[in-house]
Design a protein around this motif. Structure first.
Motif: not given
Length: 73
Positions: A17, A24, A27
């Motif tokens: 990330a 995150p 991702i």
């Protein structure tokens, strides 16, 4: 808990990330949508190839009709 050491070229979700300047959750969304694949780790602590992460960042993202960014029909 993070990994103590990873082999060169492999990154965790948070590292991926940071490399792509995204959250995150983005991702994890790319993995769910099939844009990025895990290369190992555990279900709770996946790892990715850095080369795959950078390719996913520039890859065309699929979208559904009516979704933001979708071409008008």
């Amino acid at each position: 808990m993070e990994y103590i050491a990873l082999p060169p070229g492999l990154v965790t979700t948070s590292m991926a990330a940071r490399a792509c300047d995204v959250a995150p959750a983005t991702i994890r969304d790319w993995v769910r949508r099939g844009i990025l694949t895990r290369c190992g780790g555990t279900p709770k602590r996946p790892i990715y190839r850095l080369a795959d992460v950078t390719k996913a960042r520039t890859a065309a993202k699929p979208c559904r009709p009516g979704q933001r960014g979708a071409a008008a029909a």
